[in-house]
Motif scaffolding. Structure first.
Motif, PDB file in Angstrom:
ATOM      1  N   VAL A 247      51.138   1.529 -17.253  1.00 53.36           N
ATOM      2  CA  VAL A 247      51.163   0.944 -15.911  1.00 53.36           C
ATOM      3  C   VAL A 247      52.341  -0.011 -15.763  1.00 53.36           C
ATOM      4  N   ASP A 248      52.645  -0.752 -16.821  1.00 53.02           N
ATOM      5  CA  ASP A 248      53.757  -1.720 -16.760  1.00 53.02           C
ATOM      6  C   ASP A 248      55.095  -1.019 -16.516  1.00 53.02           C
ATOM      7  N   SER A 249      55.303   0.108 -17.185  1.00 52.61           N
ATOM      8  CA  SER A 249      56.529   0.886 -16.962  1.00 52.61           C
ATOM      9  C   SER A 249      56.595   1.393 -15.529  1.00 52.61           C
ATOM     10  N   PHE A 250      55.440   1.815 -15.025  1.00 55.28           N
ATOM     11  CA  PHE A 250      55.390   2.325 -13.661  1.00 55.28           C
ATOM     12  C   PHE A 250      55.671   1.221 -12.647  1.00 55.28           C
ATOM     13  N   ARG A 251      55.206   0.000 -12.950  1.00 58.73           N
ATOM     14  CA  ARG A 251      55.493  -1.139 -12.072  1.00 58.73           C
ATOM     15  C   ARG A 251      56.995  -1.391 -11.991  1.00 58.73           C
TER      16      ARG A 251
ATOM     17  N   PHE B  28      56.930  -6.993  -8.550  1.00 61.20           N
ATOM     18  CA  PHE B  28      56.467  -5.837  -9.317  1.00 61.20           C
ATOM     19  C   PHE B  28      57.224  -5.723 -10.641  1.00 61.20           C
ATOM     20  N   ILE B  29      58.543  -5.898 -10.586  1.00 59.78           N
ATOM     21  CA  ILE B  29      59.365  -5.789 -11.800  1.00 59.78           C
ATOM     22  C   ILE B  29      58.984  -6.875 -12.804  1.00 59.78           C
ATOM     23  N   ILE B  30      58.826  -8.108 -12.326  1.00 60.10           N
ATOM     24  CA  ILE B  30      58.443  -9.220 -13.207  1.00 60.10           C
ATOM     25  C   ILE B  30      57.067  -8.969 -13.815  1.00 60.10           C
TER      26      ILE B  30
END
Length: 215
Positions: A73-77, A196-198
């Motif tokens: 999920v973090d990569s997708f964010r 989102f990136i952070i």
């Protein structure tokens, strides 16, 4: 209740700016220029029903996609944030459409444009679909899930009425007014993109630091 309000506000602002009813409006008028007023309303209604179903399917099936492709999920964010930044830059430059539709395309789509290109990718494009998946991941209880789908319905309901009164709104706002609104929404979506990136980078850095400390 206080925790739900920021989530609801995030859902509304992100979906409203990504779906961007004012940006869809001029293209909708171009694509339906050969249709009667009744056919235009029917086309808008069908496009928004298709959009709601598509966004809902991506929101509900997002986790299955992650599991199947082994995506975090973090990569997708992070990727979603980058997509939002690009879209925000387009909005800041007041580019009214996300797809280029030529005169030949209008003639070929006039029979049934409600699904493509009106619903997909103009109303529920990559940004809106990515947003649905990411926000659904944050909806860890039933209340947030209800808020998410309610907000999607609300934004699409607003979009319907914007398209319904498109002719009058274009005359009222004018080209300058539409471009000003586009730039404001572009700025908002870029701020959301940074968040989102952070939010995606933080857990990755935390995991790396834990692994370094463990070694």
């Amino acid at each position: 209740m206080q925790d739900l309000l920021p989530y609801a506000l995030l859902c509304f602002t992100s979906f409203f700016t990504l779906i961007n009813p004012l940006g869809v409006m001029p293209i909708f008028m171009t694509l339906t220029s050969e249709l009667s007023a009744q056919q235009r309303i029917k086309t808008a209604r069908k496009a928004l029903v298709v959009s709601f179903i598509t966004i809902s399917c991506f929101a509900l099936g997002g986790q299955l996609l992650f599991a199947f492709f082994h995506i975090s999920v973090d990569s997708f964010r992070i990727v979603g944030g980058i997509i939002f930044l690009i879209m925000g830059m387009d909005m800041l430059q007041a580019r009214l459409s996300r797809v280029k539709v030529g005169k030949d395309d209008v003639k070929s789509y006039v029979e049934d444009i409600s699904v493509t290109p009106l619903a997909i990718p103009m109303i529920c494009g990559p940004g809106a679909l990515t947003n649905a998946i990411v926000l659904m991941d944050d909806a860890f209880d039933l209340q947030r899930q209800i808020i998410l789908f309610s907000v999607v319905f609300l934004v699409l309901f607003i979009t319907y009425w914007v398209l319904y009164f498109a002719s009058a709104l274009i005359k009222l706002l004018g080209d300058t007014g539409i471009k000003v609104m586009m730039r404001l929404m572009g700025l908002i979506i870029m701020v959301i993109a940074v968040e989102f990136i952070i939010a995606g980078i933080k857990p990755i850095i935390f995991d790396i630091s834990l692994q370094l400390n463990a070694s």
